[in-house]
Scaffold this motif. Sequence first.
Motif, PDB file in Angstrom:
ATOM      1  N   ALA A 295     -36.931 -26.409  23.828  1.00 32.49           N
ATOM      2  CA  ALA A 295     -37.525 -25.984  25.097  1.00 32.49           C
ATOM      3  C   ALA A 295     -36.817 -24.745  25.621  1.00 32.49           C
ATOM      4  CB  ALA A 295     -37.450 -27.115  26.133  1.00 32.49           C
ATOM      5  N   ARG A 296     -37.568 -23.646  25.738  1.00 33.09           N
ATOM      6  CA  ARG A 296     -37.058 -22.405  26.325  1.00 33.09           C
ATOM      7  C   ARG A 296     -38.240 -21.649  26.928  1.00 33.09           C
ATOM      8  NH1 ARG A 296     -32.273 -20.162  24.436  1.00 33.09           N
ATOM      9  NH2 ARG A 296     -32.514 -18.622  26.095  1.00 33.09           N
ATOM     10  N   ASN A 297     -37.997 -20.408  27.361  1.00 32.11           N
ATOM     11  CA  ASN A 297     -39.034 -19.570  27.954  1.00 32.11           C
ATOM     12  C   ASN A 297     -40.172 -19.337  26.963  1.00 32.11           C
ATOM     13  OD1 ASN A 297     -36.104 -18.192  28.354  1.00 32.11           O
ATOM     14  ND2 ASN A 297     -37.091 -18.542  30.328  1.00 32.11           N
ATOM     15  N   ILE A 298     -41.392 -19.304  27.485  1.00 35.19           N
ATOM     16  CA  ILE A 298     -42.567 -19.141  26.634  1.00 35.19           C
ATOM     17  C   ILE A 298     -42.547 -17.806  25.900  1.00 35.19           C
ATOM     18  CG2 ILE A 298     -45.087 -18.977  26.631  1.00 35.19           C
ATOM     19  CD1 ILE A 298     -44.999 -20.849  29.121  1.00 35.19           C
ATOM     20  N   TRP A 299     -42.098 -16.741  26.587  1.00 37.08           N
ATOM     21  CA  TRP A 299     -42.132 -15.416  25.956  1.00 37.08           C
ATOM     22  C   TRP A 299     -41.289 -15.355  24.687  1.00 37.08           C
ATOM     23  CZ3 TRP A 299     -37.831 -12.431  25.011  1.00 37.08           C
ATOM     24  CH2 TRP A 299     -36.662 -12.744  25.737  1.00 37.08           C
ATOM     25  N   ARG A 300     -40.376 -16.300  24.519  1.00 40.10           N
ATOM     26  CA  ARG A 300     -39.512 -16.305  23.346  1.00 40.10           C
ATOM     27  C   ARG A 300     -40.238 -16.790  22.086  1.00 40.10           C
ATOM     28  NH1 ARG A 300     -34.083 -15.678  24.879  1.00 40.10           N
ATOM     29  NH2 ARG A 300     -33.719 -15.982  27.116  1.00 40.10           N
ATOM     30  N   ASP A 301     -41.422 -17.373  22.232  1.00 34.12           N
ATOM     31  CA  ASP A 301     -42.142 -17.886  21.060  1.00 34.12           C
ATOM     32  C   ASP A 301     -42.268 -16.813  19.986  1.00 34.12           C
ATOM     33  OD1 ASP A 301     -42.435 -20.109  22.650  1.00 34.12           O
ATOM     34  OD2 ASP A 301     -44.617 -20.203  22.515  1.00 34.12           O
ATOM     35  N   TYR A 302     -42.691 -15.640  20.398  1.00 36.55           N
ATOM     36  CA  TYR A 302     -42.909 -14.561  19.437  1.00 36.55           C
ATOM     37  C   TYR A 302     -41.584 -14.125  18.802  1.00 36.55           C
ATOM     38  CZ  TYR A 302     -44.417 -10.120  17.428  1.00 36.55           C
ATOM     39  OH  TYR A 302     -44.674  -9.085  16.556  1.00 36.55           O
ATOM     40  N   THR A 303     -40.572 -13.934  19.637  1.00 38.82           N
ATOM     41  CA  THR A 303     -39.264 -13.504  19.122  1.00 38.82           C
ATOM     42  C   THR A 303     -38.695 -14.528  18.160  1.00 38.82           C
ATOM     43  OG1 THR A 303     -38.812 -12.307  21.182  1.00 38.82           O
ATOM     44  CG2 THR A 303     -36.928 -12.833  19.785  1.00 38.82           C
ATOM     45  N   PHE A 304     -38.740 -15.804  18.540  1.00 34.55           N
ATOM     46  CA  PHE A 304     -38.224 -16.859  17.658  1.00 34.55           C
ATOM     47  C   PHE A 304     -39.017 -16.897  16.344  1.00 34.55           C
ATOM     48  CE2 PHE A 304     -36.505 -19.706  21.345  1.00 34.55           C
ATOM     49  CZ  PHE A 304     -35.407 -18.880  21.461  1.00 34.55           C
ATOM     50  N   GLU A 305     -40.332 -16.799  16.456  1.00 31.59           N
ATOM     51  CA  GLU A 305     -41.179 -16.875  15.259  1.00 31.59           C
ATOM     52  C   GLU A 305     -40.863 -15.751  14.281  1.00 31.59           C
ATOM     53  OE1 GLU A 305     -45.438 -18.072  15.568  1.00 31.59           O
ATOM     54  OE2 GLU A 305     -45.788 -16.028  14.802  1.00 31.59           O
ATOM     55  N   GLN A 306     -40.670 -14.541  14.809  1.00 32.41           N
ATOM     56  CA  GLN A 306     -40.354 -13.416  13.923  1.00 32.41           C
ATOM     57  C   GLN A 306     -39.029 -13.621  13.207  1.00 32.41           C
ATOM     58  OE1 GLN A 306     -42.823 -11.074  13.390  1.00 32.41           O
ATOM     59  NE2 GLN A 306     -43.806 -12.607  14.698  1.00 32.41           N
TER      60      GLN A 306
END
Length: 511
Positions: A295-306
């Motif tokens: 669980a973290r900020n939603i905007w991090r989804d893209y950064t984490f995925e990359q």
Amino acid sequence: MNIFSGKALGLTMVLVLSLGVVAGCGGTGQNGNKAAQTGEAAKKLSVQFMVPSYADVPDMNDEYWTEFQKSSQTELDVEWVPSGDYNTKFDLVLASGNIPEVIVATSTTRPTLQNAINQGAFWDLTPFLDDFSKYPNLKNNSYEEIWNYMKTGGGIFGIPRNRPQIDISIKMRKDWLDKFKLPVPTTLEEYETALKTIVNGDPDGNGKKDTVGLIGQGFLLADGDGSFLSAFGGLDPVYDQEGGLINKLLTPNYTDMVGYFRQLYADGILAKDFSAIKQTQAEEMYTTGRAASYARNIWRDYTFEQEVKKVQPQAEIISLPPMKGPGGTSVQLSTPFSGAFYISKKVPEEKVKQILDFFEKTTTMEQTDYNYYGIEGVDYTMVDGQQQLTELGTRQVTANGTGAIFPLAYNNKMKVVNPAAPKAYNDAKMKSVEEYANVGKIDPFSIINSDTWTSVWTKYESEWQSMVIKAIVGQVSMEEYKAYVDKLNGSPDFKKSYQEFAAEYKEKFGK
């Protein structure tokens, strides 16, 4: 205005629409504009700030800040304090009495802040703001209830730092759900089942059953605690028999959540060292593909995925939809402000008006977009109708927490949109979490205060945290844990604090 709308304007348009001349010879913004119209030379507004820094300390001489200060006719003397040290520094500054002209309190309920307000350290802004007719941006571009949240003893002392409510999500590896032919969970039971299947399988194909189901950081899950507690109804007001508002940590709902985590731990889903994992460790575990949910900020989804794609090219990270639990859904809405600005009583009255004018003219969507993207052609370029940060913009804007000194306009896109992601990705992400705003709950204890609780809880917090961890890992029974909580709730000091919470809740929430 649609909360997901707002196109960043070029620097010139931003400054024309939202900044103008902040301060003039006459003192107030209106007098300053009049002076400019009559050809009098405008004077710069010089302001001292002390603010927390959540990233690298900005270079106030870079393009972003140089252009802003030049066009807004300001000289900003900002002391950036690392966020981990900020509360300690904040308390020391208040105790010394050497308070900068404007200081940020990261929590409006912080006891040292409340004491300083009661001792007259800060301006009561109520007479200045009045009916907000001179400050339409502060009124209309802030969350509608926020000025009630700013009150202390009936007076408004803080200018809120508006922030989005849609922020934290429970993330899941969608590619792993697909691998095991599992649906996207819509209930906590389905979530538990999915994670159990994943940890007992071999999702990364390394031949080992070493994948962690759910990770967090710090005590319990840190950022994720509120999301799970919301699913158990723990962010709704819970009262004792005397009408006192029980602190969320000691409600039956929180106890039920502890029981849920106990089962996750027993099933091998919750990380074995969940209570000791630091943020950097959690991020490293997730971005190297060793955990399924975080669980973290939603905007991090893209950064984490990359990042995960570097080791697991098929990785896909999603923010889960609201999951139904026994008492609600798994969405905690963030408090619609991140602390507030307080103006030292040592500041002359006329300068208070100038500072308020500065805040008024930076509480706009244009300024918010400028904060988020910077200068067109320098910090970002337009690609397919969306701002795309340049390498310089990533350093000057994203990496430096530029919004620290601005109230900004309330909106729900800032913690969803990732400036580095393609427009199609961001559009889909915003749509996927729109429902959060309709079903999520605010934590009232981020807004209300009890002096008694503050003085008493410090004596029990470590002991209580230890009991929670023992209950989750099975070192004490749930019956023993419940008995411990009942004992605390029966204490006269706790009962007194609950009465204070109830009074604060009524004042700030109106019910």
